[in-house]
Design a protein around this motif. Structure first.
Motif, PDB file in Angstrom:
ATOM      1  N   ARG A  79       9.230  -4.895 -30.570  1.00 48.86           N
ATOM      2  CA  ARG A  79       8.367  -5.085 -29.393  1.00 48.86           C
ATOM      3  C   ARG A  79       7.077  -5.735 -29.839  1.00 48.86           C
ATOM      4  N   ASP A  80       6.603  -6.666 -29.069  1.00 46.53           N
ATOM      5  CA  ASP A  80       5.395  -7.399 -29.423  1.00 46.53           C
ATOM      6  C   ASP A  80       4.287  -6.858 -28.552  1.00 46.53           C
ATOM      7  N   ASP A  81       3.391  -6.130 -29.209  1.00 46.15           N
ATOM      8  CA  ASP A  81       2.401  -5.329 -28.498  1.00 46.15           C
ATOM      9  C   ASP A  81       1.027  -5.956 -28.656  1.00 46.15           C
ATOM     10  N   HIS A 120      17.826 -11.834 -25.371  1.00 45.17           N
ATOM     11  CA  HIS A 120      17.765 -10.535 -26.043  1.00 45.17           C
ATOM     12  C   HIS A 120      19.075 -10.256 -26.782  1.00 45.17           C
ATOM     13  N   GLY A 131      11.514  -1.550 -32.191  1.00 49.17           N
ATOM     14  CA  GLY A 131      12.089  -1.094 -30.928  1.00 49.17           C
ATOM     15  C   GLY A 131      13.152  -0.035 -31.188  1.00 49.17           C
ATOM     16  N   HIS A 140       9.115 -10.075 -27.230  1.00 49.81           N
ATOM     17  CA  HIS A 140       9.449  -9.140 -26.159  1.00 49.81           C
ATOM     18  C   HIS A 140       8.292  -8.160 -26.044  1.00 49.81           C
ATOM     19  N   GLU A 141       7.355  -8.469 -25.091  1.00 49.32           N
ATOM     20  CA  GLU A 141       6.168  -7.633 -24.940  1.00 49.32           C
ATOM     21  C   GLU A 141       6.396  -6.608 -23.858  1.00 49.32           C
ATOM     22  N   THR A 185       4.689   3.898 -24.914  1.00 48.22           N
ATOM     23  CA  THR A 185       5.921   3.391 -25.543  1.00 48.22           C
ATOM     24  C   THR A 185       6.055   3.963 -26.951  1.00 48.22           C
ATOM     25  N   GLY A 203      16.913  -4.347 -25.447  1.00 49.39           N
ATOM     26  CA  GLY A 203      15.801  -5.228 -25.821  1.00 49.39           C
ATOM     27  C   GLY A 203      16.207  -6.115 -26.992  1.00 49.39           C
TER      28      GLY A 203
END
Ligand SMILES: C[S@@+](CC[C@H](N)C(=O)[O-])C[C@H]1O[C@@H](n2cnc3c(N)ncnc32)[C@H](O)[C@@H]1O
Length: 280
Positions: free
Chosen positions: A48-50, A90, A66, A4-5, A11, A44
């Motif tokens: 989170r995939d950043d 999700h 997240g 989940h980017e 952020t 979500g």
């Protein structure tokens, strides 16, 4: 695990502010006779995939948590957690995450966030208190949902407001009919047109001596102030929003609002939220 980017540096700021508030809120209320709820309407996956990876692996792990995971890892615990997301994958990821915390009471739903929050607000009893976090990508939050939160008088709200999208659907050259319903759902009024547009200086005299004017959008600050004013019409306290920027400019406003009008509750929530102002 599903990827989940989303987001960037802004952020990190948003999630750190939220996490600090959750920690001081649960600590401040832990000896009070309240049932405490954490409500994440756009939950979500917990992760989170950043693309913006950190070099230190420990820092990276922290940065990639997240909102859901941050809430679950508060020092003092909420009594119940309510996670909601519209996307099936999700919700499945949230269910996997729930299995990691068997000691916690975690409710997971897959509803439109507006219905989810409205249902939750209706269910709140006299001795219950909650933090609601609204973290949409875009204009998904309806004004009536904010009214439902304000009416509880028991909820503290953290909300990401999509100011860059609002500015885009309020073009400089005048309002467009196809965007009116979206703007009205978001702001809950038709007054936005008077507040966000001014008549320009007359440019052209017509044949009969009249002068033609065209509406022109007010500057960003006037639009931001209008949004803040609208929120202050329904919540007893709304802090100045934190401005979340990315390279191309202002992206979101991060609002904190208190629904409890009692002076003590308002003072406490305001003090707590001031104590956690984001570090640039
Ligand atoms: C910005 S992400 C949330 C990130 C999350 N708060 C975190 O920190 O990990 C927005 C989420 O809202 C979900 N979503 C989009 N529209 C929605 C709606 N109308 N109702 C509920 N969830 C929605 C998306 O699937 C996505 O997971």
């Amino acid at each position: 695990m599903i990827k989940h980017e989303f987001g960037g540096e802004w952020t990190r700021i948003k999630l750190e502010v939220l996490e600090k508030y959750l920690n001081i809120y649960t600590t401040a209320l832990k000896n009070q006779p309240f049932t405490l709820h954490y409500v994440d309407a756009f939950a979500g996956t917990g992760q989170r995939d950043d693309e913006d990876k950190k070099t230190d692996p420990l820092l990276e792990l922290e940065a990639l948590k997240g909102s859901v995971r941050r809430a679950l890892e508060c020092r003092d615990t909420f009594h119940e957690y309510h996670f909601n997301d519209l996307k099936l994958e999700h919700v499945q990821a949230l269910e996997e995450l729930r299995a990691e915390y068997p000691e916690k009471v975690i409710h997971i739903t897959r509803l439109d966030a507006n219905d989810f929050v409205t249902n939750f607000c209706r269910s709140l009893g006299a001795t219950e208190r909650a933090i609601v976090f609204l973290d949409p990508y875009s204009t998904a939050v309806h004004w009536r949902t904010l009214q439902a939160i304000a009416a509880t008088k028991k909820v503290d709200l953290w909300m990401l407001f999509p100011i860059s999208i609002l500015l885009r659907i309020l073009p400089q050259s005048g309002p467009r009919d196809e965007w009116r319903p979206c703007i009205e759902r978001l702001l809950g009024t038709t007054e936005w047109e008077n507040a966000c547009y001014v008549e320009s200086e007359p440019l052209i005299g017509d044949l009969f001596g009249g002068q033609e004017t065209k509406p022109q959008r007010s500057d960003h600050e006037a639009v931001i102030q209008f949004v803040t004013r609208r929120l202050r019409e329904i919540f007893p306290h709304v802090g100045e929003p934190t401005r979340l920027n990315q390279r191309s400019g202002l992206l979101f406003l991060f609002y904190f609002a208190v629904s409890n009008p009692h002076p003590k509750a308002k003072a406490l929530a305001t003090k707590l939220s001031r104590a956690i102002q984001p570090k640039p």
